[in-house]
Design a protein around this motif. Structure first.
Motif, PDB file in Angstrom:
ATOM      1  N   PRO A 156       0.812  -1.219   0.000  1.00  0.00           N
ATOM      2  CA  PRO A 156       0.000   0.000   0.000  1.00  0.00           C
ATOM      3  C   PRO A 156       0.846   1.269   0.000  1.00  0.00           C
ATOM      4  O   PRO A 156       0.520   2.224  -0.704  1.00  0.00           O
ATOM      5  CB  PRO A 156      -0.827  -0.107   1.278  1.00  0.00           C
ATOM      6  N   LEU A 157       1.920   1.259   0.760  1.00  0.00           N
ATOM      7  CA  LEU A 157       2.732   2.466   0.804  1.00  0.00           C
ATOM      8  C   LEU A 157       3.356   2.754  -0.551  1.00  0.00           C
ATOM      9  O   LEU A 157       3.415   3.903  -0.995  1.00  0.00           O
ATOM     10  CB  LEU A 157       3.822   2.314   1.870  1.00  0.00           C
ATOM     11  N   TYR A 158       3.803   1.704  -1.198  1.00  0.00           N
ATOM     12  CA  TYR A 158       4.379   1.865  -2.531  1.00  0.00           C
ATOM     13  C   TYR A 158       3.347   2.465  -3.483  1.00  0.00           C
ATOM     14  O   TYR A 158       3.632   3.393  -4.236  1.00  0.00           O
ATOM     15  CB  TYR A 158       4.867   0.505  -3.045  1.00  0.00           C
ATOM     16  N   LEU A 159       2.115   1.959  -3.406  1.00  0.00           N
ATOM     17  CA  LEU A 159       1.066   2.448  -4.302  1.00  0.00           C
ATOM     18  C   LEU A 159       0.652   3.877  -3.951  1.00  0.00           C
ATOM     19  O   LEU A 159       0.472   4.711  -4.843  1.00  0.00           O
ATOM     20  CB  LEU A 159      -0.154   1.519  -4.255  1.00  0.00           C
ATOM     21  N   ILE A 160       0.517   4.152  -2.651  1.00  0.00           N
ATOM     22  CA  ILE A 160       0.169   5.521  -2.240  1.00  0.00           C
ATOM     23  C   ILE A 160       1.240   6.483  -2.736  1.00  0.00           C
ATOM     24  O   ILE A 160       0.943   7.534  -3.312  1.00  0.00           O
ATOM     25  CB  ILE A 160       0.056   5.621  -0.696  1.00  0.00           C
ATOM     26  N   ARG A 171       3.293   6.088  -5.200  1.00  0.00           N
ATOM     27  CA  ARG A 171       3.284   6.194  -6.649  1.00  0.00           C
ATOM     28  C   ARG A 171       2.194   7.161  -7.095  1.00  0.00           C
ATOM     29  O   ARG A 171       2.398   8.023  -7.948  1.00  0.00           O
ATOM     30  CB  ARG A 171       3.050   4.808  -7.271  1.00  0.00           C
TER      31      ARG A 171
END
Lengths: 290, 276
Positions: free
Chosen positions: B126-130, B132
């Motif tokens: 999730p952090l990676y996606l947020i 991004r």
């Protein structure tokens, strides 16, 4: 003493920290949980759909999961054994009077401040390399065959590297605890003719018990998440020989772009870490009351 | 008699402790030494100790090839930035909990600690996606945010244990002398709190400097700090030990020196005050 006014002020002072940590906990956690029930791959955007527990089924029955779980446990337990026993012995030694205590202390604590990527690469290349490493030179000088540490014993080698990083931490904490030991009690026991070993078992060890527990629990939290050391030395290989849970989930999420599967793995990792965390919280909670 | 024995024992302890200390320190010593060799000398067998051509060439090469100073600056901004932001949030919180403790203060503290138990990989996706989606990937701002949050519990706990040790009686004494709240904070509490804050600052810069999960996963080229700079030496081409050593030396030197000054605080900070 505290008035209503100061209470309100106190609440106001605490709230930014609480709100931030709350958001930091809840938002990503909720997302991980949600993604773990989706078929969701970054390579095929727009194809997300709900698939229930399928990701968990795949993740938990994947042989790589079992290997990673075993490796995680071996890594944590291996490093703990080396650092706790080594750290206790070191602390006992450094607690004795000797010349140059300050300098030795500085040397012993140094590895803790070396960033994980540096220590892993230095050990991998300059020591463990089967051709040019110092160990290879040493083996050759002794007439032995050079040993390819990271290929033939990847997990043990990583345990060695990580132990080198954490031995200073254990030593420092145990030394701090030893120094708060009541010297008169020890001297009295010595006068009564108690040999060193029984003084160690009956006086020092009980005194160190709490510090040892703290070392074990705190190191466990960090050791469960070992990542950089594996990334720059073995990439988890050969095969899955040195893949731990953190590395497996990283591969699944960011190398295979499998958001769903990686999230299911993440939830599993969180549950496992929580089991450890409960013990740690009890420990520290007790201490807070004391 | 007793004295003679203890002297002999002291000499023995000295030899043993120095032997082990040097063994533990050896990899760092060897890295620094190798950084001054040429590549051929770096892999010489038997190893060279002093009789080689001392050179600074590797340092120049590393700077030219992988731009050390840019990564160094990223490390400074990220570690100092996240620590300062953390302190701004944590000082009031720890202050309030230490001086105006309520019924639930202990629960709040324990809960804060529990956020630290969250394995980073559990929220990686999730952090990676947020990041991004918000355009925070590979930015220093993004890393400052993440490192502030992961170190916030430690900062609060450390400050709390320091503030807790400030005797409250002194406040009453000041009040009797007619000091107002403002003066109380300014002239009585602040001077007593500064050492604790300084220690916390130091330890957290070290922790953030060496953090290698988020810094490796959330940066690519622009915002990469020294942890990632070194990781780029993991797939070598040709002879590179001397250059690796020079890069490593430059990556660890600043923090090693800071670390030596903060041994005591390290124990308190990392054990959440359980061992002092």
């Amino acid at each position: 003493m505290a008035t209503k006014h100061s209470r309100a002020a106190a609440r106001l002072m605490i709230s930014p920290a609480v709100l931030l940590l709350l958001a930091w906990m809840i938002i990503p956690l909720a997302m991980t949980l949600y993604f773990s029930f989706l078929s969701y791959n970054l390579m095929s955007p727009g194809m997300e759909r709900w698939i229930g527990f399928t990701n968990y089924q795949y993740f938990l029955t994947d042989p790589a999961f079992f290997a990673a779980l075993t490796n995680t446990i071996l890594l944590v337990v291996g490093v703990l054994i080396v650092t706790v026993i080594g750290g206790t012995l070191f602390a006992l030694l450094l607690d004795q009077p000797f010349f140059g205590q300050g300098i030795v202390r500085i040397m012993v604590i140094a590895p803790f401040f070396v960033m994980p990527t540096v220590s892993a690469l230095v050990w991998k290349n300059m020591f463990m390399n089967p051709v040019n490493g110092l160990f290879a030179h040493l083996f050759k000088a002794l007439g032995l065959q050079p040993f390819d540490f990271l290929a033939q014993a990847p997990l043990a080698s990583i345990i060695g590297i990580v132990s080198w990083q954490w031995l200073p931490f254990a030593t420092l904490i145990l030394l701090t605890a030893l120094q708060s030991l009541d010297q008169e009690q020890l001297e009295a026991a010595e006068m009564d003719g108690a040999p060193w070993l029984s003084r160690f078992i009956h006086i020092m060890l009980p005194h160190l018990a709490r510090a040892i527990t703290v070392v074990i629990l705190i190191q466990t939290i960090f050791l469960l998440s070992i990542f950089a050391e594996i990334l720059v030395t073995t990439n988890g290989g050969p095969g899955t020989a040195s893949t731990n849970l953190t590395y497996l989930i990283y591969m699944q999420s960011l190398l295979q772009f499998d958001v769903g599967g990686g999230s299911a793995g993440g939830v599993v990792a969180i549950i496992l870490a929580n089991i450890v965390a409960i013990f740690l919280m009890r420990m520290i909670g007790k201490n807070l009351e004391a | 008699m007793a004295r003679a024995v203890s002297t002999r024992r002291k000499v023995f302890t000295t030899a043993l402790a120095w032997g082990l200390g040097l063994a533990i320190f050896f990899p760092i010593f060897w890295t620094v030494l190798t950084s001054f060799k040429t590549e051929a000398e770096a892999i010489a067998d038997p190893p060279l100790w002093v009789n080689f051509h001392w050179t600074l060439e590797n340092y120049v090469t590393v700077q030219e090839r992988s731009d050390y100073f840019r990564h160094f600056w990223n490390s400074v901004v990220i570690s100092v930035g996240s620590t300062l932001v953390g302190l701004i949030i944590a000082v009031p919180a720890a202050w309030a909990m230490a001086f105006v403790p309520g019924k639930r203060t202990k629960d709040v503290l324990m809960w804060m600690l529990s956020t630290k138990m969250l394995p980073p990989v559990g929220v990686l996706v999730p952090l990676y996606l947020i990041f991004r989606n918000l355009g925070l990937l590979d930015t220093r701002t993004g890393l400052v945010i993440v490192l502030t949050l992961i170190n916030l519990p430690i900062i609060i706990w450390m400050l709390y244990t320091y503030f807790k040790e400030i005797p409250v009686d002194i406040l009453e004494a000041a009040r009797m002398d007619g000091a107002g709240l403002r003066n109380e904070i300014l002239y009585v509490l602040t001077p007593m709190a500064v050492p604790g804050i300084a220690s916390t600052l130091l330890l957290n810069i070290i922790l953030a400097w060496n953090e290698a999960f988020w810094t490796l996963n959330l940066t690519a080229a622009k915002a990469a700090p020294l942890t990632a700079f070194i990781a780029s030496y993991s797939s070598p081409e040709g002879l590179f030990y001397a250059k690796l050593s020079a890069a490593s030396t430059m990556a660890i030197a600043p923090i090693l020196i800071m670390g030596w000054f903060s041994q005591k605080q390290l124990v308190r900070g990392l054990t959440f005050g359980a061992v002092k």
